[in-house]
Design a protein around this motif. Structure first.
Motif, PDB file in Angstrom:
ATOM      1  N   VAL A  33      64.041 -26.714  -5.642  1.00 59.33           N
ATOM      2  CA  VAL A  33      65.183 -27.260  -6.361  1.00 59.33           C
ATOM      3  C   VAL A  33      65.880 -28.208  -5.393  1.00 59.33           C
ATOM      4  CG1 VAL A  33      67.374 -26.749  -7.461  1.00 59.33           C
ATOM      5  CG2 VAL A  33      65.435 -25.192  -7.736  1.00 59.33           C
ATOM      6  N   CYS A  42      76.288 -21.692  -9.379  1.00 58.95           N
ATOM      7  CA  CYS A  42      75.304 -21.136  -8.449  1.00 58.95           C
ATOM      8  C   CYS A  42      75.598 -19.666  -8.144  1.00 58.95           C
ATOM      9  CB  CYS A  42      75.303 -21.944  -7.159  1.00 58.95           C
ATOM     10  SG  CYS A  42      74.147 -21.256  -5.965  1.00 58.95           S
ATOM     11  N   PRO A  43      74.653 -18.783  -8.333  1.00 50.50           N
ATOM     12  CA  PRO A  43      74.903 -17.361  -8.076  1.00 50.50           C
ATOM     13  C   PRO A  43      75.083 -17.049  -6.594  1.00 50.50           C
ATOM     14  CG  PRO A  43      72.604 -17.694  -8.631  1.00 50.50           C
ATOM     15  CD  PRO A  43      73.293 -19.002  -8.860  1.00 50.50           C
ATOM     16  N   THR A  44      74.670 -17.977  -5.708  1.00 52.98           N
ATOM     17  CA  THR A  44      74.882 -17.699  -4.288  1.00 52.98           C
ATOM     18  C   THR A  44      75.915 -18.649  -3.691  1.00 52.98           C
ATOM     19  OG1 THR A  44      73.177 -19.170  -3.462  1.00 52.98           O
ATOM     20  CG2 THR A  44      72.469 -16.976  -4.108  1.00 52.98           C
ATOM     21  N   VAL A  88      75.930 -21.964  -3.455  1.00 54.54           N
ATOM     22  CA  VAL A  88      75.387 -23.059  -2.651  1.00 54.54           C
ATOM     23  C   VAL A  88      75.731 -24.405  -3.292  1.00 54.54           C
ATOM     24  CG1 VAL A  88      73.200 -24.185  -2.111  1.00 54.54           C
ATOM     25  CG2 VAL A  88      73.525 -21.766  -1.596  1.00 54.54           C
ATOM     26  N   ILE A 119      73.945 -27.558  -3.630  1.00 47.01           N
ATOM     27  CA  ILE A 119      72.580 -28.018  -3.396  1.00 47.01           C
ATOM     28  C   ILE A 119      72.563 -29.484  -2.943  1.00 47.01           C
ATOM     29  CG2 ILE A 119      72.135 -28.795  -5.771  1.00 47.01           C
ATOM     30  CD1 ILE A 119      69.673 -26.905  -3.480  1.00 47.01           C
ATOM     31  N   CYS A 122      69.911 -20.832  -0.924  1.00 47.17           N
ATOM     32  CA  CYS A 122      69.491 -21.217  -2.274  1.00 47.17           C
ATOM     33  C   CYS A 122      68.261 -20.417  -2.663  1.00 47.17           C
ATOM     34  CB  CYS A 122      69.176 -22.707  -2.328  1.00 47.17           C
ATOM     35  SG  CYS A 122      68.310 -23.176  -3.830  1.00 47.17           S
ATOM     36  N   ILE A 123      68.395 -19.603  -3.723  1.00 53.15           N
ATOM     37  CA  ILE A 123      67.259 -18.774  -4.107  1.00 53.15           C
ATOM     38  C   ILE A 123      66.365 -19.471  -5.127  1.00 53.15           C
ATOM     39  CG2 ILE A 123      68.420 -16.597  -3.575  1.00 53.15           C
ATOM     40  CD1 ILE A 123      68.916 -16.323  -6.630  1.00 53.15           C
ATOM     41  N   GLY A 124      66.681 -20.723  -5.452  1.00 55.71           N
ATOM     42  CA  GLY A 124      65.809 -21.484  -6.354  1.00 55.71           C
ATOM     43  C   GLY A 124      65.848 -21.017  -7.789  1.00 55.71           C
ATOM     44  N   CYS A 125      67.044 -20.637  -8.258  1.00 50.61           N
ATOM     45  CA  CYS A 125      67.126 -20.105  -9.616  1.00 50.61           C
ATOM     46  C   CYS A 125      67.189 -21.211 -10.648  1.00 50.61           C
ATOM     47  CB  CYS A 125      68.343 -19.200  -9.751  1.00 50.61           C
ATOM     48  SG  CYS A 125      69.883 -20.111  -9.670  1.00 50.61           S
ATOM     49  N   ALA A 126      67.417 -22.455 -10.225  1.00 53.34           N
ATOM     50  CA  ALA A 126      67.373 -23.630 -11.096  1.00 53.34           C
ATOM     51  C   ALA A 126      68.544 -23.727 -12.064  1.00 53.34           C
ATOM     52  CB  ALA A 126      66.043 -23.704 -11.861  1.00 53.34           C
ATOM     53  N   LEU A 127      69.547 -22.882 -11.918  1.00 50.32           N
ATOM     54  CA  LEU A 127      70.681 -22.958 -12.839  1.00 50.32           C
ATOM     55  C   LEU A 127      71.474 -24.244 -12.625  1.00 50.32           C
ATOM     56  CD1 LEU A 127      72.016 -19.287 -12.981  1.00 50.32           C
ATOM     57  CD2 LEU A 127      70.570 -20.520 -14.597  1.00 50.32           C
ATOM     58  N   CYS A 128      71.497 -24.742 -11.367  1.00 47.42           N
ATOM     59  CA  CYS A 128      72.238 -25.984 -11.127  1.00 47.42           C
ATOM     60  C   CYS A 128      71.556 -27.167 -11.820  1.00 47.42           C
ATOM     61  CB  CYS A 128      72.403 -26.226  -9.630  1.00 47.42           C
ATOM     62  SG  CYS A 128      70.874 -26.114  -8.707  1.00 47.42           S
TER      63      CYS A 128
HETATM   64  S1  SF4 Z   1      68.889 -23.356  -7.488  1.00 47.90           S
HETATM   65 FE1  SF4 Z   1      70.259 -21.675  -7.936  1.00 47.90          FE
HETATM   66  S2  SF4 Z   1      70.702 -20.829  -5.942  1.00 47.90           S
HETATM   67 FE2  SF4 Z   1      69.885 -22.835  -5.589  1.00 47.90          FE
HETATM   68  S3  SF4 Z   1      71.680 -24.167  -5.495  1.00 47.90           S
HETATM   69 FE3  SF4 Z   1      70.951 -24.209  -7.581  1.00 47.90          FE
HETATM   70  S4  SF4 Z   1      72.132 -22.682  -8.615  1.00 47.90           S
HETATM   71 FE4  SF4 Z   1      72.334 -22.281  -6.422  1.00 47.90          FE
END
Ligand code: SF4
Ligand code: SF4
Lengths: 511, 287
Positions: free
Chosen positions: A271, A306-308, A310, A312, A320-326
């Motif tokens: 991501v 972002c759940p953590t 971050v 990005i 960044c755990i790569g959850c792709a929500l951003c």
């Molecule tokens: S991919 Fe997820 S963890 Fe990484 S910056 Fe985006 S929202 Fe945050």
């Protein structure tokens, strides 16, 4: 220290979050930044307070995928122990069961005995290499979508949102003075969390016990201390890790992010923020021209979801755990401003560089690294499958008596004694013919089964059991002139004709 | 330690203010909860010390802890529980005859396991860990028995022993032909030669044969096959309790040595005696 220097150099500190305090892999192409002004008269802090993160709810494709994965995984976890599987009388009818007191593990048709634990090793190797491969291709999909820490944290956040509201409402609630309303919501949230945690811990126990029995026993107070103890333990860890610790687990506790960068290369999907078209950023009004400026409108939505916690836009970083929500967050914004989607995108570094320079992009799935992973994976899987399919369902363990090594009988013949075990791993009664080979004139006696010396004898074995016999082999002195001789036990399944041969030693006086 | 914040010029990261030979340490703060977890572990140890046995006092005492936990008491409880679990087996052993027990595969298995331990604890010092015996202590693994090798005979020997002060004990005594002056030296030598011949070694001595028929055959039989009821060993094989050389045999005729075995019925329970019996029988020689 050098690592630290390299990593931090690409991301000058202006953290909106605790998360970016973790080191992040270097972002190629970014130069070291000049030194910020030194020495302010504050005290040095050796311990960092956690900045609480209030992730905002978001809708979009990736969120949809995340929900779907979450649903499937949770369903598998909770339904798993309830799947029944008939193994015939006397055997547990649970498809997935690790029977600790009975020393058996069941996986549908497969039944594993303790001495076959290497299958577990094989399974772990396959899982590890599979994870390496997926990471080399698609980056942190494990972290972002399937890790239990992520799945349960996501579930707990959903509950939190249902009870306390979205980001802004939660921020307000936490700032508000204590009231009945606030206390009620907080208590409700923690109660709901604890319930889910209990269900999680409880389901874990069911993989080690017959599910219906243990559930009944659990609620009638009949279950063992171990059951209650482990349920309490896993309830507590679920509640603490998914409710309280959350991103701290990924940043400070989990070893996986620390070494997974070894699987990454410039063709792995990550991501990432397209800074080449996002910058220079700046706030924007609807309908305004984007001529001469970047697409990022600096709305901050990406780090708010972002759940953590971050941002990005500062580049790839460990938190960044790569959850792709951003990506979802930014796409919503880009749609609103009529700009091309995927300013934050799932892409490889190589492709990002190509896009920035207007070169064609390509997806490279076949790379030396992935080929090696695939090869190792294929080898491990083949070996596993082959041994599993061809494994013996009857095995023999023979232990010669050491004291005395041999006995001379009154007629001068030599006798050796053996502890002879038949491991019958099948679900039916068996009967075997035991003979020997290698020593002429060897006669068998089996305590309790074969009183008169004979060249062959019949031994029974119960289903799914180890049968132990004391076998005596007597040989005429002239056929055992040496100190040790090879002796083969030949065990033939009377029903199937399957033969197991086992070599052992026959000791004699050697004169 | 510097009290003021200092930022590293290259990385933009604060330093801890610690310096060694001009090398400074970057400050990456630990999360505060980590510190609290550390405090919690200290607290845990304090609670532990209060509740459980912890510190040695002198060489032979220790702090007991307020909840009175003791690993020894735990062990005793476990042993008690196991004893209770085994009670059913014990009853079956007590209710049945040795021969019946040996015919039941489950009981046989149990007896073998129990007998192995009992044998190692009680019998191995004389008979050896595997029952192979030693000079003067009979081998229990071969097929040669002085007092009989059936389950009942072995059981009797184990229960009452040999040549002890119990009236039921196995009892026999071979006269000291030499020291009592029954036979002369050369007569003893002649008998020894005959005995060796019985075991398939050497030429027969007609004078020895004559004396043997007169003096020895009553117990050992005309053919020297022995008599288990009298504890008279079979002399026709090459299994010798006190050694098989001509010298050994002469010594045994001149002034016999006699082994003694204690009775076990007061030291071992009925079930244990049966288990040892079955184990010894199963060592290999049982008849
Ligand atoms: S991919 Fe997820 S963890 Fe990484 S910056 Fe985006 S929202 Fe945050
Ligand atoms: S960092 Fe570790 S705990 Fe966090 S999502 Fe990834 S694997 Fe899971």
């Amino acid at each position: 220290m050098t690592m630290e220097t390299q990593r931090s150099a690409s991301h000058p500190a202006t953290p909106p979050s605790a998360a970016s305090s973790g080191p992040a892999p270097a972002d190629p192409g970014t130069a070291a930044t000049p030194a910020p002004p030194a020495a302010s008269p504050e005290k040095i802090k050796f311990f960092a307070d956690r900045e609480k993160i209030y992730p905002r709810n978001i809708h979009g494709t990736w969120r949809q995928i995340k929900w779907a994965v979450l649903g499937v995984l949770l369903a598998l976890y909770y339904i798993g122990p309830w799947i029944r599987w008939d193994r015939g009388p006397g055997a547990p009818d649970q498809a997935l069961l690790i029977d600790m007191p009975g020393r058996r593990a069941y996986f549908f048709t497969i039944e594993i005995w303790p001495q076959e634990v290497y299958y577990l090793t094989g399974l772990l190797i396959i899982a590890a290499i599979g994870l390496f491969l997926v990471t080399a291709w698609f980056g942190r999909v494990w972290c972002g979508f399937t890790c239990p820490q992520t799945v349960w944290t996501d579930l707990f956040m959903w509950v939190e949102r249902k009870i306390e509201g979205d980001r802004n409402a939660r921020l307000r609630l936490d700032k508000a003075p204590l009231s009945f309303g606030k206390a009620g919501r907080k208590i409700g949230k923690h109660a709901a969390w604890l319930l889910i945690a209990l269900a999680t811990g409880g389901a874990w126990i069911m993989y080690f016990n017959d599910a219906p029995t243990v559930v009944r026993a659990f609620f009638t107070g009949q279950a063992s201390t171990a059951v209650y103890g482990f349920t309490a333990l896993f309830t507590a860890t679920t509640y603490l890790l998914a409710g309280w610790a959350r991103e701290q687990v990924c940043i400070y506790m989990c070893p996986w992010p620390r070494f997974q960068s070894a699987m990454f290369d410039e063709d792995s999907l990550i991501v990432t923020y397209e800074d080449w078209r996002g910058e220079p950023r700046g706030s924007a009004r609807k309908g305004q021209s984007f001529e001469g400026r970047g697409d990022c409108v600096d709305c901050g939505l990406c780090w708010q979801v972002c759940p953590t916690g971050v941002d990005i836009r500062k580049g790839q970083q460990m938190a960044c755990i790569g959850c792709a929500l951003c990506i979802d967050a930014c796409n919503n914004v880009m749609d609103r401003f009529g700009r091309p989607r995927n300013l934050i995108t799932y892409d490889s570094i190589a492709n990002q560089n190509a896009r920035a320079e207007g070169r064609p992009v390509r997806m490279r799935l076949v790379r030396p690294r992935t080929l090696i992973y695939i090869a190792v994976l294929a080898i491990a899987a083949t070996v596993m499958a082959y041994t599993l399919v061809t494994r013996d369902r009857v095995d023999v363990a023979v232990q010669p008596d050491r004291s005395p090594l041999f006995v001379q009988l009154s007629d001068g013949s030599i006798r050796n004694a053996y502890t002879f075990k038949i491991l019958n791993m099948e679900r039916n009664n068996k009967s075997y013919t035991l003979t020997t080979a290698g020593i002429t004139g060897a006669m068998l006696t089996v305590i309790g089964y074969q009183a008169e010396p004979a060249t062959s004898t019949v031994l029974p074995a119960r289903p799914d059991d180890v049968a132990t016999f004391r076998v005596l082999v007597t040989a005429p002195p002239e056929s055992v002139p040496l100190a040790t001789h090879d002796l083969w036990f030949v065990l033939t399944d009377q029903a199937t004709g399957e033969v197991v041969e086992h070599r052992t030693v026959f000791a004699s006086s050697g004169n | 330690m510097a009290e003021q914040k200092e930022v590293d010029r290259l990385t933009g990261t604060e330093t801890t203010g610690h310096e060694w030979d001009g090398i400074k340490e970057l400050n990456t703060p630990l999360p505060r909860w980590w510190l609290y977890v550390f405090y919690a572990t200290i607290l845990f140890s304090v609670v532990w010390v209060i509740l459980y046995p912890a510190w040695p006092i002198g060489l032979s005492d220790y702090t007991k802890g307020v909840i009175g936990y003791s690993a020894r008491a735990d062990l005793m409880r476990d042993l008690e529980a196991q004893r209770a679990e085994r009670a059913v087996w014990r009853e079956r052993f007590e209710a049945q005859e040795v021969a019946e027990i040996a015919r039941d595969p489950d009981l046989l298995q149990f007896a073998m396991a129990g007998g192995r331990v009992l044998f190692a604890d009680n019998c191995a010092p004389c008979h050896g860990s595997g029952g192979a015996g030693a000079p003067g202590f009979p081998n229990l693994v071969d097929d040669n028995w002085m007092w009989g090798g059936t389950l009942e005979e072995i059981h009797h020997t184990v229960v009452y022993g040999v040549r002890n002060d119990h009236p039921e004990a196995r009892m026999s005594e071979m006269p000291a032909y030499g020291t009592l002056g029954i036979l002369e030296r050369d007569e003893i030598a002649a008998v020894a030669d005959h005995v060796l011949h019985l075991a398939g070694r050497g030429e027969d001595d007609p004078r020895g044969r004559e004396i043997f028929a007169e003096q020895c055959a009553a117990c050992h039989g005309d053919a020297g096959k022995g008599l288990a009821e009298l504890g008279a060993p079979d002399l026709t094989n090459n299994i010798w309790l006190f050694g098989g050389t001509r010298q050994d045999i002469i010594a045994q005729i001149r002034q016999p040595r006699h082994g003694v075995m204690p009775y076990w019925f007061e030291r071992l329970g009925e079930a244990e005696l049966k288990q040892v019996t079955i184990y010894v029988h199963a060592l290999g020689g049982g008849q």
